[in-house]
Scaffold this motif. Structure first.
Motif, PDB file in Angstrom:
ATOM      1  N   VAL A  48       0.850  -1.186   0.000  1.00  8.14           N
ATOM      2  CA  VAL A  48       0.000   0.000   0.000  1.00  8.14           C
ATOM      3  C   VAL A  48       0.882   1.232   0.000  1.00  8.14           C
ATOM      4  CG1 VAL A  48      -1.764   1.293   1.225  1.00  8.14           C
ATOM      5  CG2 VAL A  48      -1.856  -1.189   1.208  1.00  8.14           C
ATOM      6  N   THR A  49       0.814   2.013  -1.077  1.00 10.61           N
ATOM      7  CA  THR A  49       1.609   3.229  -1.157  1.00 10.61           C
ATOM      8  C   THR A  49       0.690   4.434  -1.133  1.00 10.61           C
ATOM      9  OG1 THR A  49       1.575   3.210  -3.570  1.00 10.61           O
ATOM     10  CG2 THR A  49       3.403   2.075  -2.500  1.00 10.61           C
ATOM     11  N   VAL A 224     -28.337   4.301  -0.072  1.00  5.37           N
ATOM     12  CA  VAL A 224     -27.667   4.631  -1.334  1.00  5.37           C
ATOM     13  C   VAL A 224     -26.226   5.080  -1.072  1.00  5.37           C
ATOM     14  CG1 VAL A 224     -27.642   6.218  -3.309  1.00  5.37           C
ATOM     15  CG2 VAL A 224     -29.797   5.214  -2.552  1.00  5.37           C
ATOM     16  N   VAL A 225     -26.066   5.956  -0.090  1.00  6.16           N
ATOM     17  CA  VAL A 225     -24.723   6.439   0.257  1.00  6.16           C
ATOM     18  C   VAL A 225     -23.826   5.283   0.678  1.00  6.16           C
ATOM     19  CG1 VAL A 225     -23.383   7.827   1.885  1.00  6.16           C
ATOM     20  CG2 VAL A 225     -25.481   8.753   0.890  1.00  6.16           C
ATOM     21  N   GLU A 226     -24.331   4.416   1.554  1.00  8.36           N
ATOM     22  CA  GLU A 226     -23.528   3.306   2.059  1.00  8.36           C
ATOM     23  C   GLU A 226     -23.177   2.322   0.943  1.00  8.36           C
ATOM     24  OE1 GLU A 226     -22.113   3.037   5.007  1.00  8.36           O
ATOM     25  OE2 GLU A 226     -22.951   5.015   5.416  1.00  8.36           O
ATOM     26  N   SER A 227     -24.090   2.097   0.008  1.00  5.96           N
ATOM     27  CA  SER A 227     -23.798   1.181  -1.099  1.00  5.96           C
ATOM     28  C   SER A 227     -22.720   1.752  -2.011  1.00  5.96           C
ATOM     29  CB  SER A 227     -25.069   0.883  -1.902  1.00  5.96           C
ATOM     30  OG  SER A 227     -25.537   2.039  -2.583  1.00  5.96           O
ATOM     31  N   MET A 228     -22.728   3.070  -2.200  1.00  4.50           N
ATOM     32  CA  MET A 228     -21.700   3.712  -3.029  1.00  4.50           C
ATOM     33  C   MET A 228     -20.344   3.695  -2.338  1.00  4.50           C
ATOM     34  SD  MET A 228     -23.983   6.883  -4.523  1.00  4.50           S
ATOM     35  CE  MET A 228     -22.602   7.721  -5.302  1.00  4.50           C
ATOM     36  N   VAL A 229     -20.339   3.924  -1.035  1.00  5.56           N
ATOM     37  CA  VAL A 229     -19.091   3.850  -0.271  1.00  5.56           C
ATOM     38  C   VAL A 229     -18.515   2.439  -0.351  1.00  5.56           C
ATOM     39  CG1 VAL A 229     -18.092   3.909   2.054  1.00  5.56           C
ATOM     40  CG2 VAL A 229     -19.632   5.736   1.309  1.00  5.56           C
ATOM     41  N   GLU A 230     -19.375   1.444  -0.180  1.00  4.51           N
ATOM     42  CA  GLU A 230     -18.930   0.058  -0.223  1.00  4.51           C
ATOM     43  C   GLU A 230     -18.403  -0.304  -1.608  1.00  4.51           C
ATOM     44  OE1 GLU A 230     -17.835  -3.540   1.076  1.00  4.51           O
ATOM     45  OE2 GLU A 230     -18.589  -1.901   2.301  1.00  4.51           O
ATOM     46  N   ARG A 231     -19.038   0.208  -2.645  1.00 10.22           N
ATOM     47  CA  ARG A 231     -18.577  -0.041  -4.011  1.00 10.22           C
ATOM     48  C   ARG A 231     -17.167   0.520  -4.215  1.00 10.22           C
ATOM     49  NH1 ARG A 231     -17.760  -2.962  -8.291  1.00 10.22           N
ATOM     50  NH2 ARG A 231     -17.930  -1.885 -10.290  1.00 10.22           N
ATOM     51  N   LEU A 232     -16.928   1.724  -3.732  1.00  9.84           N
ATOM     52  CA  LEU A 232     -15.607   2.350  -3.859  1.00  9.84           C
ATOM     53  C   LEU A 232     -14.554   1.591  -3.058  1.00  9.84           C
ATOM     54  CD1 LEU A 232     -16.603   6.115  -3.682  1.00  9.84           C
ATOM     55  CD2 LEU A 232     -15.644   4.940  -5.658  1.00  9.84           C
ATOM     56  N   ARG A 233     -14.931   1.100  -1.901  1.00 10.75           N
ATOM     57  CA  ARG A 233     -13.971   0.339  -1.088  1.00 10.75           C
ATOM     58  C   ARG A 233     -13.614  -0.974  -1.786  1.00 10.75           C
ATOM     59  NH1 ARG A 233     -12.984   3.391   2.841  1.00 10.75           N
ATOM     60  NH2 ARG A 233     -14.512   4.480   4.149  1.00 10.75           N
ATOM     61  N   LEU A 235     -13.527  -1.387  -5.005  1.00 14.22           N
ATOM     62  CA  LEU A 235     -12.670  -1.016  -6.135  1.00 14.22           C
ATOM     63  C   LEU A 235     -11.275  -0.588  -5.678  1.00 14.22           C
ATOM     64  CD1 LEU A 235     -15.317   1.083  -8.104  1.00 14.22           C
ATOM     65  CD2 LEU A 235     -14.322  -1.085  -8.869  1.00 14.22           C
ATOM     66  N   SER A 236     -11.111  -0.407  -4.378  1.00 13.25           N
ATOM     67  CA  SER A 236      -9.850   0.107  -3.832  1.00 13.25           C
ATOM     68  C   SER A 236      -9.046  -0.983  -3.126  1.00 13.25           C
ATOM     69  CB  SER A 236     -10.129   1.253  -2.844  1.00 13.25           C
ATOM     70  OG  SER A 236     -10.940   2.236  -3.425  1.00 13.25           O
ATOM     71  N   SER A 237      -9.048  -2.186  -3.680  1.00 14.66           N
ATOM     72  CA  SER A 237      -8.381  -3.314  -3.025  1.00 14.66           C
ATOM     73  C   SER A 237      -6.882  -3.091  -2.857  1.00 14.66           C
ATOM     74  CB  SER A 237      -8.624  -4.598  -3.824  1.00 14.66           C
ATOM     75  OG  SER A 237      -8.152  -4.440  -5.160  1.00 14.66           O
ATOM     76  N   LYS A 238      -6.263  -2.347  -3.772  1.00 17.37           N
ATOM     77  CA  LYS A 238      -4.817  -2.131  -3.699  1.00 17.37           C
ATOM     78  C   LYS A 238      -4.433  -1.086  -2.653  1.00 17.37           C
ATOM     79  CE  LYS A 238      -3.772  -3.638  -8.393  1.00 17.37           C
ATOM     80  NZ  LYS A 238      -3.132  -3.315  -9.680  1.00 17.37           N
ATOM     81  N   SER A 239      -5.427  -0.401  -2.096  1.00 20.39           N
ATOM     82  CA  SER A 239      -5.140   0.552  -1.016  1.00 20.39           C
ATOM     83  C   SER A 239      -5.943   0.195   0.235  1.00 20.39           C
ATOM     84  CB  SER A 239      -5.449   1.983  -1.453  1.00 20.39           C
ATOM     85  OG  SER A 239      -6.801   2.104  -1.875  1.00 20.39           O
ATOM     86  N   LYS A 240      -6.180  -1.114   0.395  1.00 16.85           N
ATOM     87  CA  LYS A 240      -6.902  -1.625   1.565  1.00 16.85           C
ATOM     88  C   LYS A 240      -8.268  -0.971   1.736  1.00 16.85           C
ATOM     89  CE  LYS A 240      -2.961  -3.244   4.272  1.00 16.85           C
ATOM     90  NZ  LYS A 240      -2.265  -3.211   5.572  1.00 16.85           N
ATOM     91  N   GLY A 241      -8.959  -0.731   0.638  1.00 13.37           N
ATOM     92  CA  GLY A 241     -10.315  -0.201   0.686  1.00 13.37           C
ATOM     93  C   GLY A 241     -10.422   1.287   0.897  1.00 13.37           C
TER      94      GLY A 241
END
Length: 406
Positions: A48-49, A224-233, A235-241
């Motif tokens: 993680v950089t 809706v907000v929580e589902s979007m946050v979870e989607r971004l996390r 997609l962010s597997s290389k930065s630990k969510g």
């Protein structure tokens, strides 16, 4: 002369040890920053950089709830509307509660009005009514609907400056309320000022509780907000969510003439490419996930996406079954609410545009301990430390929220 086999084995082991040590030293000092391979072969997690802060500040409310008022002491009604978006809502709520309590009046739950004519919603379309009423129990009496005896004919409209003082209420609002019995507040913002004052006011506790303890999203909007946050996390597997939220809206940038003008020493806004260069210079790599408050993709964002391929807008991460209601409607009010809470929940917040959105998102983040708020600037040279660009609200602890949390 005979050679002892044990000496041969020892020699091989010694050479092997030095080769391994050499490889370790080389990798430790010259490993590529953007690589996803772990430095330590025993670890299966990717490296993680980026300048991510570990955890957040642990805070707790330090205001005291005001002494309860007797319900039968109510002398009239105070009405108002929430306007211009959630960054204004929190301030408008605080001013209305302060005024109503000072006047010993009943506060009528506001409606919500957008920027376009006829764009009107009920409070419960966005916020949780039960939470709002419960949080103000004993502070002011609250009516969930406007009483029949209160109409536009017997309401006196009174202008209220944001962060209203008791002196202002006594001199400018109380005489009108005493004369008319019922008033409608119209909050205006002489300036964007969310800094805490040097001396504590009698209304600070009420303002703290109203700004940080009354508004909660109603279940569907929160989902809706929580589902979007979870989607971004995800997609962010290389930065630990972890992901970065950037308040960047093309229409506002165009109005402010912010696109690409880096000639000013002090700027109020930054364009997409400038934001991309800023984030890269302070250490975020190309795999960092960005969320933009821009609703739909615009070609002017391409330069940012070239630097950060994982750049998303609401259009690309909102659940398909929610787009018709939250994204494709004529009103932008729900979009603004989603952006406010997305920027409040992200791991890092970057305001490309200065103003009340930045100030009140900062307040909400401070209240939840998420203090990694990075303010853009033109960086000379090729790199800089992210800590040099922490918002003054955090570095100097001068946001009003620091009067409320400790």
């Amino acid at each position: 002369m005979a050679v002892d086999p044990r000496q041969i084995v020892a020699g091989v082991l010694t050479v092997t040890m030095f080769v391994m040590l050499g490889n370790m030293i080389t990798r430790d000092h010259f490993y590529p920053v953007d690589s996803d391979i772990s430095i330590h072969s025993t670890s299966k997690q990717s490296l993680v950089t980026g300048p991510w802060m570990k955890g957040g500040e642990s805070v707790k409310p330090c205001w005291t709830k005001p002494v309860p008022q007797e319900a039968d002491q109510s002398q009239g009604f105070v009405t108002f509307s929430l306007t211009n978006g959630p960054e204004y809502h929190v301030s408008q709520i605080a001013d209305a509660v302060i005024v109503a309590r000072y006047l010993r009046a009943t506060l009528v739950i506001p409606d919500i009005r957008g920027s376009k004519p006829g764009d009107k919603r009920k409070f419960e379309d966005i916020y949780n009514v039960e939470r709002f009423v419960r949080s103000l129990d004993g502070v002011v009496k609250v009516e969930t609907t406007q009483p029949a005896e209160v109409s536009s004919r017997n309401l006196a409209v009174v202008k209220v400056p944001n962060r209203v003082s008791e002196d202002y209420i006594a001199e400018n609002i109380e005489p009108v309320f005493t004369s008319k019995g019922n008033i409608r507040l119209a909050t205006y913002f002489p300036s964007v000022n969310m800094k805490k004052t040097k001396e504590k006011s009698n209304t600070d506790s009420i303002a703290c509780m109203s700004m940080f303890g009354t508004l909660e999203l109603q279940p569907e909007v929160n989902e809706v907000v929580e589902s979007m946050v979870e989607r971004l996390r995800t997609l962010s597997s290389k930065s630990k969510g972890q992901f970065v939220a950037v308040d960047l809206r093309v229409d506002i940038l165009e109005k402010k003439s912010c696109q690409g003008d880096s000639s000013l020493k002090s700027k109020s806004c930054y364009g997409p490419e400038e934001i991309g260069m800023f984030l890269r210079k302070i250490g975020f790599n190309k795999d960092t996930t960005l969320y933009l408050t821009q609703s739909r993709w615009d070609s002017s964002l391409d330069a940012l996406k070239d630097l950060f391929p994982k750049t998303y807008t609401k259009e690309s991460i909102m659940p398909i079954d929610k787009k018709a209601k939250f994204l494709d409607s004529e009103s932008s009010e729900l979009e603004k609410v989603i952006d406010f809470y997305m920027c409040s929940e992200s791991d890092v917040f970057v305001p490309a545009i200065s103003g009340l959105f930045y100030a009140n998102v900062a307040g909400k983040r401070i209240a939840s301990g998420k203090t990694q708020i990075l303010v853009p600037a033109d960086i000379p040279g090729s790199s800089a430390a992210s800590t040099d660009y922490i918002s003054h609200y955090v570095s100097k602890k001068n946001h009003f929220a620091y009067s409320c949390f400790c």
